[in-house]
Design an enzyme around this catalytic site. Structure first.
Site, PDB file in Angstrom:
ATOM      1  CB  CYS A  83      -0.947  -0.146   1.209  1.00  0.00           C
ATOM      2  SG  CYS A  83      -1.947   1.370   1.353  1.00  0.00           S
ATOM      3  CB  CYS A 154      -8.782  -4.453 -11.777  1.00  0.00           C
ATOM      4  SG  CYS A 154      -8.150  -3.301 -13.194  1.00  0.00           S
TER       5      CYS A 154
END
Length: 165
Positions: A83, A154
């Site tokens: 992240c 995605c």
């Protein structure tokens, strides 16, 4: 004729009210639950200080980067995708594949790294993917991926950072 138009308008208003309750209220409740589960909670100003404007748009405002704009889409070296907001490892390069969509795609996340919620922003449900630790918006998951999972995560490349092995 005017009475018929009045009735049509009333039915349309009632229908919109029902849709807004069904589609938008549920998302707000789901997001409240996710925010409670996030272990890193910052104010909007604190996120703006550590993220670029583009990262803030995607991670905190649920934006989407332009297809093909991320160099991570064509990155296939061994490593881990984390992240960009909190550095939690999210995906292994072993699960990455070329989906042809213009966004980095994976068939499976690292266990426990992500959270999901229902996204009805386009008036049809999609599964939105968030970072489990900071609740940053990463992208969506679809059921058209390769084996072994059949899933296509995605992801917005700008929401990820790549750490070579």
């Amino acid at each position: 004729m005017k009475k018929r138009n009045f009735i049509k308008a009333g039915v349309a208003i009632l229908g919109l009210g029902w849709l807004s309750q069904r589609y938008f209220r549920g998302d707000a409740i789901a997001l409240e639950a996710e925010n409670e589960a996030a272990t890193i909670v910052k104010t909007e100003e604190e996120w703006r200080e550590i993220l670029s404007p583009e990262q803030f748009y995607v991670l905190r405002q649920k934006g989407t980067e332009r297809a093909g704009s991320s160099p991570l889409d064509k990155q296939y070296a061994p490593g881990t995708y984390a992240c960009a907001a909190c550095n939690l490892p999210l995906f292994s390069s072993e699960a990455k594949f070329d989906s042809g969509t213009g966004w980095p795609s994976f068939y499976a996340p690292i266990e426990g790294a992500i959270a999901t919620s229902v996204d009805r922003s386009l008036f049809f449900p999609r599964t939105e993917v968030h970072c489990h630790r900071c609740n940053g918006h990463l992208g969506h998951v679809f059921d058209d991926g390769p084996p072994p999972t059949g899933k296509r995560y995605c992801m917005n490349g700008i929401a990820l950072s790549f750490h070579p092995a």
